[in-house]
Design a protein around this motif. Structure first.
Motif, short mmCIF file in Angstrom:
data_model
loop_
_atom_site.label_atom_id
_atom_site.label_comp_id
_atom_site.label_asym_id
_atom_site.label_seq_id
_atom_site.Cartn_x
_atom_site.Cartn_y
_atom_site.Cartn_z
N GLU A 1 0.14 -1.23 0.39
CA GLU A 1 -0.09 0.32 -0.12
C GLU A 1 0.65 1.19 -0.38
OE1 GLU A 1 -2.90 -0.37 3.01
OE2 GLU A 1 -3.74 -2.26 2.89
N ALA A 2 1.99 0.98 0.12
CA ALA A 2 3.05 2.41 0.11
C ALA A 2 4.45 2.08 -0.45
CB ALA A 2 3.29 2.36 1.79
N ALA A 3 5.30 2.91 -1.22
CA ALA A 3 6.18 2.53 -1.92
C ALA A 3 7.54 1.75 -0.93
CB ALA A 3 7.26 3.75 -2.06
N MET A 4 8.13 1.10 -1.18
CA MET A 4 8.90 0.20 -0.45
C MET A 4 10.21 0.58 -0.08
SD MET A 4 8.45 -3.50 -2.21
CE MET A 4 8.58 -3.37 -3.76
N PRO A 5 10.41 0.75 1.33
CA PRO A 5 12.19 1.09 1.21
C PRO A 5 13.24 0.89 1.11
CG PRO A 5 11.50 -0.25 2.84
CD PRO A 5 9.79 -0.37 1.77
N GLY A 6 14.12 2.28 1.02
CA GLY A 6 15.31 1.42 0.03
C GLY A 6 15.85 1.51 1.33
N PRO A 7 17.54 1.53 0.89
CA PRO A 7 18.25 1.44 -0.87
C PRO A 7 17.45 0.03 -1.38
CG PRO A 7 19.89 1.03 0.65
CD PRO A 7 18.25 1.18 1.52
N ALA A 8 17.01 0.77 -2.38
CA ALA A 8 16.41 -0.84 -3.47
C ALA A 8 17.32 -1.66 -4.36
CB ALA A 8 15.65 -0.08 -4.06
N GLY A 9 17.10 -3.11 -3.82
CA GLY A 9 18.63 -3.50 -4.70
C GLY A 9 17.37 -4.74 -5.65
N LEU A 10 18.00 -5.50 -6.33
CA LEU A 10 17.77 -6.37 -7.41
C LEU A 10 16.65 -7.59 -6.43
CD1 LEU A 10 16.54 -6.17 -9.88
CD2 LEU A 10 18.96 -7.46 -10.54
N CYS A 11 15.35 -7.49 -6.16
CA CYS A 11 15.31 -8.50 -5.83
C CYS A 11 15.08 -10.14 -6.55
CB CYS A 11 14.64 -8.42 -5.34
SG CYS A 11 14.58 -7.34 -3.40
N HIS A 12 14.28 -11.25 -6.64
CA HIS A 12 14.14 -12.64 -6.82
C HIS A 12 12.44 -12.45 -6.54
CE1 HIS A 12 11.91 -16.39 -7.51
NE2 HIS A 12 13.31 -16.30 -8.25
N GLY A 13 12.31 -12.03 -5.23
CA GLY A 13 10.58 -11.83 -5.25
C GLY A 13 9.71 -12.75 -4.49
N ASP A 14 10.42 -14.18 -5.03
CA ASP A 14 9.09 -15.50 -4.80
C ASP A 14 10.53 -16.35 -3.81
OD1 ASP A 14 7.85 -16.70 -3.59
OD2 ASP A 14 6.79 -16.86 -5.92
N LEU A 15 10.75 -16.18 -3.30
CA LEU A 15 12.59 -17.68 -3.35
C LEU A 15 11.62 -18.46 -2.11
CD1 LEU A 15 14.95 -18.38 -1.44
CD2 LEU A 15 15.51 -18.34 -3.92
N HIS A 16 11.99 -19.64 -2.55
CA HIS A 16 11.58 -20.69 -1.97
C HIS A 16 12.52 -21.67 -3.31
CE1 HIS A 16 8.65 -22.57 -5.19
NE2 HIS A 16 8.18 -20.73 -4.78
N LEU A 17 12.76 -23.29 -2.53
CA LEU A 17 13.93 -24.35 -2.97
C LEU A 17 12.98 -24.19 -4.68
CD1 LEU A 17 15.06 -26.33 -0.10
CD2 LEU A 17 16.10 -24.56 -1.12
N GLY A 18 11.68 -24.64 -4.61
CA GLY A 18 11.37 -24.73 -5.86
C GLY A 18 11.48 -24.17 -7.24
N GLN A 19 12.02 -22.93 -6.23
CA GLN A 19 12.84 -21.84 -7.58
C GLN A 19 14.20 -22.35 -8.25
OE1 GLN A 19 10.33 -20.57 -8.70
NE2 GLN A 19 10.23 -19.06 -7.69
N LEU A 20 14.91 -23.37 -8.00
CA LEU A 20 16.34 -23.44 -8.13
C LEU A 20 16.22 -25.37 -9.62
CD1 LEU A 20 16.36 -22.35 -4.90
CD2 LEU A 20 18.72 -22.44 -5.82
N VAL A 21 17.22 -24.61 -10.36
CA VAL A 21 17.11 -26.07 -10.67
C VAL A 21 17.68 -25.98 -11.24
CG1 VAL A 21 15.03 -25.75 -12.30
CG2 VAL A 21 16.88 -24.18 -13.17
N ARG A 22 19.27 -27.61 -11.29
CA ARG A 22 20.63 -27.31 -12.05
C ARG A 22 20.17 -27.25 -13.37
NH1 ARG A 22 24.50 -29.62 -8.81
NH2 ARG A 22 23.59 -30.59 -6.86
N HIS A 23 21.33 -26.58 -14.24
CA HIS A 23 21.80 -25.98 -15.42
C HIS A 23 22.86 -26.11 -16.12
CE1 HIS A 23 20.62 -25.27 -19.65
NE2 HIS A 23 21.16 -23.85 -20.00
N PRO A 24 23.44 -27.10 -16.88
CA PRO A 24 22.50 -28.51 -17.99
C PRO A 24 22.14 -29.46 -16.86
CG PRO A 24 24.55 -27.70 -18.40
CD PRO A 24 24.49 -27.60 -17.43
N ALA A 25 20.57 -29.95 -17.37
CA ALA A 25 20.78 -30.91 -16.35
C ALA A 25 21.60 -31.78 -16.67
CB ALA A 25 19.46 -31.35 -16.60
N PRO A 26 21.68 -32.99 -16.20
CA PRO A 26 20.84 -33.33 -14.56
C PRO A 26 21.41 -32.62 -13.16
CG PRO A 26 21.78 -35.50 -14.66
CD PRO A 26 22.35 -34.09 -16.06
N ALA A 27 23.47 -32.02 -13.43
CA ALA A 27 24.46 -32.31 -12.32
C ALA A 27 24.89 -30.04 -12.76
CB ALA A 27 25.29 -33.10 -13.14
N GLY A 28 24.36 -29.46 -13.89
CA GLY A 28 25.23 -28.64 -13.48
C GLY A 28 25.03 -27.94 -12.32
N PRO A 29 25.64 -26.32 -12.75
CA PRO A 29 25.28 -25.33 -11.50
C PRO A 29 23.69 -25.25 -11.36
CG PRO A 29 26.10 -24.33 -13.08
CD PRO A 29 26.33 -25.55 -13.62
#
Length: 309
Positions: A171-199
């Motif tokens: 409902e209001a502007a987010m406080p600073g200083p602003a950085g670059l954020c993912h916005g929805d971090l959980h372990l389902g947001q990680l993958v190995r690439h190239p599959a199956p054993a990349g970083p």
């Protein structure tokens, strides 16, 4: 869920894209997700994602462009420009091997923390919109009020939500200083690439944007505070984030003054979603869902939520 026409059309598109990348395609196909906010299909090493019907075209295009420039942190798209299919914006990605949900001991907490720290330290490579975390949390509470206003667990969640500062409720502007954020971090947001054993790399750029980096630590912090994440896993994550120079918390000492508000917001958001799902299924809350509601009950009277809030 998708419309009757979208899913087969998306499958045909990802098949054609996969065959253009790999003429000798093994043709393994799967629907990875089919939810109101996203439909994701895979054909061999190519993935197509139909984003939410209300996705902003300009904002999504900026987020995809940013992902293409954040090499080594975010999974790079196969094309920077989303396309339209049956009224939905579609993006294309290489396939990455996800976290094994059946092996919690192998959860890549250090990798997740390192990627977040790198993301948070990276100068914004191209204009991006604001991070969507608070707005998504607000929608979860709105859905709860629309669908289960009289559920006995609704009142403590709404009280905890109402006690948050306006920025955390979208409902209001987010406080600073602003950085670059993912916005929805959980372990389902990680993958190995190239599959199956990349970083390990981060995926899902729908909420990527500028904002307080502490928001990206809020979900594991909330789980830890509510007793849902073992202390050793939380400390692995926090220690790795600090070791990589993550700016969301001080390099040592108590991290909770920085994490307090975002962790409370994610607790209320997760509890709101849980109650809405339980009410829709006409079932009682399970043990995990009750722990989230209990945390919300205690939140208005607690100043800083240490372990087991």
């Amino acid at each position: 869920m998708t419309t009757d026409a979208l899913l087969p059309a998306l499958e045909a598109r990802v098949r054609a894209t996969a065959h253009a990348r790999m003429p000798a395609c093994p043709c393994g196909a799967a629907t990875l997700a089919d939810r109101p906010d996203a439909t994701v299909v895979r054909h061999a090493g190519t993935v197509a994602k139909a984003h939410a019907a209300d996705a902003d075209p300009a904002g999504l295009a900026l987020r995809v462009t940013a992902a293409a420039r954040l090499t080594g942190v975010l999974l790079p798209p196969l094309a920077e420009a989303p396309v339209v299919l049956h009224g939905r914006l579609v993006t294309y990605w290489p396939y990455g091997e996800p976290v094994d949900a059946e092996d919690p001991d192998a959860a890549p907490w250090e990798a997740a923390a390192g990627l977040l720290a790198r993301l948070h330290r990276t100068p914004i490579p191209t204009p991006v919109p604001a991070m969507r975390g608070p707005a998504k949390a607000a929608r979860a509470v709105e859905l709860l009020l629309d669908t289960a206003p009289h559920h006995p667990a609704t009142a403590p969640v709404v009280a905890a939500w109402s006690a948050l500062p306006a920025w955390a409720r979208g409902e209001a502007a987010m406080p600073g200083p602003a950085g670059l954020c993912h916005g929805d971090l959980h372990l389902g947001q990680l993958v190995r690439h190239p599959a199956p054993a990349g970083p390990w790399l981060l995926i899902d750029i729908d909420d990527l944007g500028t904002g307080p980096p502490a928001w990206d630590l809020a979900r594991p912090a909330a789980w830890y505070a509510c007793g849902l994440l073992p202390p050793d896993e939380w400390h692995r994550f926090l220690t790795a984030y600090r070791a990589c120079g993550g700016p969301a918390v001080p390099p040592d000492g108590d991290p909770w003054p920085a994490l307090d508000v975002p962790a409370r917001a994610l607790t209320a958001q997760t509890a709101a979603r849980a109650i809405a799902k339980a009410a829709a299924a006409d079932r009682p809350l399970d043990e995990v869902e009750r722990s989230l509601v209990d945390a919300c009950t205690r939140m208005p009277s607690a100043r800083v939520p240490g372990p087991h809030c």
